[in-house]
Design a protein around this motif. Structure first.
Motif, PDB file in Angstrom:
ATOM      1  N   SER A 167       0.813  -1.217   0.000  1.00 41.90           N
ATOM      2  CA  SER A 167       0.000   0.000   0.000  1.00 41.90           C
ATOM      3  C   SER A 167       0.844   1.264   0.000  1.00 41.90           C
ATOM      4  O   SER A 167       0.332   2.354  -0.266  1.00 41.90           O
ATOM      5  CB  SER A 167      -0.934   0.020   1.214  1.00 41.90           C
ATOM      6  OG  SER A 167      -1.726  -1.137   1.279  1.00 41.90           O
ATOM      7  N   GLY A 168       2.125   1.112   0.321  1.00 41.49           N
ATOM      8  CA  GLY A 168       3.000   2.274   0.370  1.00 41.49           C
ATOM      9  C   GLY A 168       2.879   3.066   1.653  1.00 41.49           C
ATOM     10  O   GLY A 168       3.415   4.171   1.760  1.00 41.49           O
ATOM     11  N   ILE A 169       2.190   2.518   2.643  1.00 45.25           N
ATOM     12  CA  ILE A 169       2.007   3.202   3.925  1.00 45.25           C
ATOM     13  C   ILE A 169       2.966   2.584   4.938  1.00 45.25           C
ATOM     14  O   ILE A 169       2.923   1.370   5.180  1.00 45.25           O
ATOM     15  CB  ILE A 169       0.555   3.083   4.422  1.00 45.25           C
ATOM     16  CG1 ILE A 169      -0.406   3.670   3.390  1.00 45.25           C
ATOM     17  CG2 ILE A 169       0.378   3.772   5.769  1.00 45.25           C
ATOM     18  CD1 ILE A 169      -1.867   3.430   3.710  1.00 45.25           C
ATOM     19  N   LYS A 170       3.814   3.401   5.517  1.00 44.00           N
ATOM     20  CA  LYS A 170       4.793   2.915   6.483  1.00 44.00           C
ATOM     21  C   LYS A 170       4.098   2.477   7.757  1.00 44.00           C
ATOM     22  O   LYS A 170       3.279   3.208   8.316  1.00 44.00           O
ATOM     23  CB  LYS A 170       5.820   4.007   6.780  1.00 44.00           C
ATOM     24  CG  LYS A 170       6.961   3.545   7.679  1.00 44.00           C
ATOM     25  CD  LYS A 170       7.971   4.653   7.886  1.00 44.00           C
ATOM     26  CE  LYS A 170       9.117   4.191   8.782  1.00 44.00           C
ATOM     27  NZ  LYS A 170      10.112   5.263   9.009  1.00 44.00           N
ATOM     28  N   ASP A 171       4.426   1.277   8.222  1.00 39.30           N
ATOM     29  CA  ASP A 171       3.806   0.732   9.432  1.00 39.30           C
ATOM     30  C   ASP A 171       4.674   1.075  10.639  1.00 39.30           C
ATOM     31  O   ASP A 171       5.505   0.281  11.076  1.00 39.30           O
ATOM     32  CB  ASP A 171       3.623  -0.773   9.296  1.00 39.30           C
ATOM     33  CG  ASP A 171       2.789  -1.350  10.425  1.00 39.30           C
ATOM     34  OD1 ASP A 171       2.072  -0.581  11.087  1.00 39.30           O
ATOM     35  OD2 ASP A 171       2.855  -2.572  10.648  1.00 39.30           O
ATOM     36  N   THR A 172       4.490   2.263  11.166  1.00 36.44           N
ATOM     37  CA  THR A 172       5.295   2.736  12.300  1.00 36.44           C
ATOM     38  C   THR A 172       4.867   2.043  13.586  1.00 36.44           C
ATOM     39  O   THR A 172       3.673   1.938  13.873  1.00 36.44           O
ATOM     40  CB  THR A 172       5.145   4.256  12.460  1.00 36.44           C
ATOM     41  OG1 THR A 172       5.481   4.889  11.226  1.00 36.44           O
ATOM     42  CG2 THR A 172       6.040   4.781  13.573  1.00 36.44           C
ATOM     43  N   ARG A 173       5.830   1.591  14.337  1.00 40.87           N
ATOM     44  CA  ARG A 173       5.555   0.957  15.637  1.00 40.87           C
ATOM     45  C   ARG A 173       5.755   1.970  16.768  1.00 40.87           C
ATOM     46  O   ARG A 173       6.290   3.055  16.576  1.00 40.87           O
ATOM     47  CB  ARG A 173       6.463  -0.252  15.848  1.00 40.87           C
ATOM     48  CG  ARG A 173       6.342  -1.336  14.772  1.00 40.87           C
ATOM     49  CD  ARG A 173       4.925  -1.862  14.669  1.00 40.87           C
ATOM     50  NE  ARG A 173       4.817  -2.924  13.677  1.00 40.87           N
ATOM     51  CZ  ARG A 173       4.702  -4.221  13.978  1.00 40.87           C
ATOM     52  NH1 ARG A 173       4.689  -4.594  15.236  1.00 40.87           N
ATOM     53  NH2 ARG A 173       4.586  -5.119  13.021  1.00 40.87           N
ATOM     54  N   GLY A 174       5.330   1.582  17.969  1.00 42.08           N
ATOM     55  CA  GLY A 174       5.503   2.427  19.138  1.00 42.08           C
ATOM     56  C   GLY A 174       4.614   3.655  19.150  1.00 42.08           C
ATOM     57  O   GLY A 174       4.963   4.684  19.745  1.00 42.08           O
ATOM     58  N   LEU A 175       3.442   3.575  18.525  1.00 41.43           N
ATOM     59  CA  LEU A 175       2.504   4.697  18.498  1.00 41.43           C
ATOM     60  C   LEU A 175       1.738   4.781  19.818  1.00 41.43           C
ATOM     61  O   LEU A 175       1.690   3.815  20.587  1.00 41.43           O
ATOM     62  CB  LEU A 175       1.523   4.528  17.340  1.00 41.43           C
ATOM     63  CG  LEU A 175       2.117   4.552  15.932  1.00 41.43           C
ATOM     64  CD1 LEU A 175       1.031   4.267  14.899  1.00 41.43           C
ATOM     65  CD2 LEU A 175       2.761   5.892  15.640  1.00 41.43           C
TER      66      LEU A 175
END
Length: 270
Positions: free
Chosen positions: A158-166
């Motif tokens: 999808s091109g969406i970065k899956d950022t952790r620690g939100l």
């Protein structure tokens, strides 16, 4: 007459032209195929949106990829789980303003381990402290029936970065498998983009329907590339004729100037 074509300059120019022609033709077909893909996509979206809505369970199941049925109108009945509600960060509305999408699980049964389906209820603006869960308009209470567009899970493609620690209850992607882990219950693959019931003025802003009328500039780009390819040999011929004319014009004065000398030599006695 055309021996200048064997010069290094003209050999290089000719070779460059011979390389550019197939490259430009290929680029034209690349744009043409993109045009065909866009037209096919528009037809697919139009047919999906025009089809009668069906129960979401006919098209989706826990862990199922619904990519082949995206944009189909679906219905689901159940109860919204406000405790399992999350917001999706860095999403924009139709005007480009940044905010969140409100993602609410709809419990399809009363069982504790019963299935759920994710419902994107729409967009809200981001205000205040971005590290805290925003104030979200409450969904309808009790059992409701919703209608919306079926969408596929957002993944790496999808091109969406899956950022952790939100911060708690905030995500970057809408992903049914990820939410199933948080909800501790099975979740149908994909999600529903809510269209009905209307959330009203105080609810989240509904997600706009996809554009399936615009075909983009790809066909125009294809024609441009093909015209460029056609212009290369035409331009080469024009340059060759100009070079030949310039060379002929450059040698003519010298020949004319030599004629009087030849005449005087012939008239002078030995």
């Amino acid at each position: 007459m055309y021996r200048f074509l064997l010069s290094r300059q003209w050999v290089i120019l000719t070779l460059v032209g011979l390389v550019l022609i197939p490259v430009m033709i290929k680029l034209g077909f690349w744009q043409f195929h993109r045009h065909e893909h866009r037209v096919a996509r528009n037809d697919f979206v139009a047919r999906s949106l025009a089809a009668d809505p069906v129960p979401v369970t006919e098209l989706s199941a826990p862990g199922k990829d619904v990519s082949d049925d995206v944009w189909r109108r679906v219905t689901a009945s159940g109860t919204f789980d406000t405790k399992g509600e999350v917001v999706v960060r860095l999403r924009t509305d139709a005007d480009g303003k940044s905010g969140y999408m409100v993602l609410s699980p709809l419990l399809l049964t009363d069982k504790a381990d019963g299935p759920a389906v994710l419902v994107n209820r729409g967009w809200i603006p981001s205000t205040g402290d971005l590290t805290k869960f925003p104030e979200v308009p409450a969904p309808p209470s009790g059992k409701v029936t919703v209608t919306g567009r079926l969408r596929a899970d957002e993944t790496d493609s999808s091109g969406i970065k899956d950022t952790r620690g939100l911060p708690p209850r905030q995500v970057m992607r809408i992903n049914s498998e990820r939410q199933a882990q948080s909800l501790h219950r099975p979740v149908l693959g994909g999600y529903i983009e809510l269209t009905d019931p209307d959330p009203g003025a105080k609810g989240p802003e509904p997600v706009a329907a996809p554009d399936h009328d615009s075909i983009g500039p790809h066909m125009a780009y294809a024609v441009q590339w093909w015209l460029f390819a056609a212009f290369v040999p035409v331009g080469w011929i024009i340059l060759v004729r100009r070079e030949r004319r310039d060379r002929a014009a450059g040698t003519a004065p010298a020949a004319t100037a030599a004629q009087p000398d030849v005449a005087r030599t012939a008239a002078t006695p030995e």
